[in-house]
Design a protein around this motif. Structure first.
Motif: not given
Ligand code: ADE
Length: 241
Positions: A125-134, A66-76, A83-87
């Motif tokens: 699929l992700i280019t940056k992984e970002v946390s907002i704190g520990d 589902p994630i790949a399909k959604c990102i693919e659609d946006l990239k079209k 492509v940032i992943y919040m983690t």
């Protein structure tokens, strides 16, 4: 600037983006934030977006399809800068990162849930992984809202007084100085005399000294010179140009 946020809980993001500065930025056509319900890309009748972890263990894992399909659609539709992943195990977000992201055109932000996403999403699929704190939130949505807010307020024209983003804490590697407003005396508590003096140079010098004092006292790490603030190519806000 356009930010596409992918989430399983779109309702959680309605509030932050329909108020205040973010709403104004959208109304002025300076930024556009689109929230995409990952469930729409879910698999099967149940529209599943998660499944049990291979190898066992508690908690569900968000599936790659589902994630790949959604990102693919946006990239079209357009090219994306990141492509940032919040983690919680990502790079800790700071003002330098906000400045850097504010210089981009199009961002995708993926919000994690449950035990997180299938590792292949992060690898491919992700280019940056970002946390907002520990600390661990129950999902990436609130973190995505924090990051989006910090980015969008930096876009030229979003804040009424454009210089105010430049005088924010962290923008020059220092915390902001104290501020006061009327009344000049309240219960005998006085505003520093210099601020009432009308002497611009003295006021500026007082503010700088207070910034330094406050930073030394509260965040000595910012003054040690080994932080990313005030250095490198990612520190220039759009407003600086
Ligand atoms: N998801 C859960 N906790 C988070 C955090 N601290 N930062 C970013 N995303 C998160």
């Amino acid at each position: 600037m356009r930010i596409d946020i992918i989430t399983v809980l779109p309702g959680l993001l309605e509030g932050p983006f329909s108020h205040s500065i973010l709403k104004r930025a959208e109304d002025k056509g300076l930024a556009s934030v689109k929230v995409h319900d990952l469930r729409g890309y879910g698999i099967g009748k149940q529209k599943s977006v998660d499944n049990y972890a291979f190898g066992g263990g508690a908690g569900m894992v968000m599936m790659i399809e589902p994630i790949a399909k959604c990102i693919e659609d946006l990239k079209k539709e357009r090219d994306y800068d990141e492509v940032i992943y919040m983690t919680p195990d990502g790079l800790t977000f700071n003002q330098a990162m906000a400045n850097s992201f504010s210089l981009t055109e199009n961002l995708i932000i993926l919000c994690g849930h449950y035990k997180g996403v299938d590792e292949r999403v992060r690898q491919h699929l992700i280019t940056k992984e970002v946390s907002i704190g520990d600390f661990v939130l129950s999902g990436g949505e609130l973190a995505a809202a924090v990051v989006t807010d910090a980015i969008i307020r930096l876009l030229p024209g979003v804040l009424n007084d454009e210089t105010s983003a430049l005088t924010d804490s962290f923008q020059d590697g220092l915390l902001a100085p104290p501020v006061y407003t009327r009344p000049a005396t309240y219960k005998g508590w006085k505003v520093p005399e210099v601020l009432l003096s009308g002497h611009a140079a003295n006021i500026e010098s007082w503010r700088f000294d207070e910034s330094v004092r406050r930073t030394k006292e509260r965040r000595p790490d910012l003054m040690e010179g080994d932080n990313s603030l005030g250095k490198g190519d990612s520190t220039t806000a759009r407003n600086d140009n």
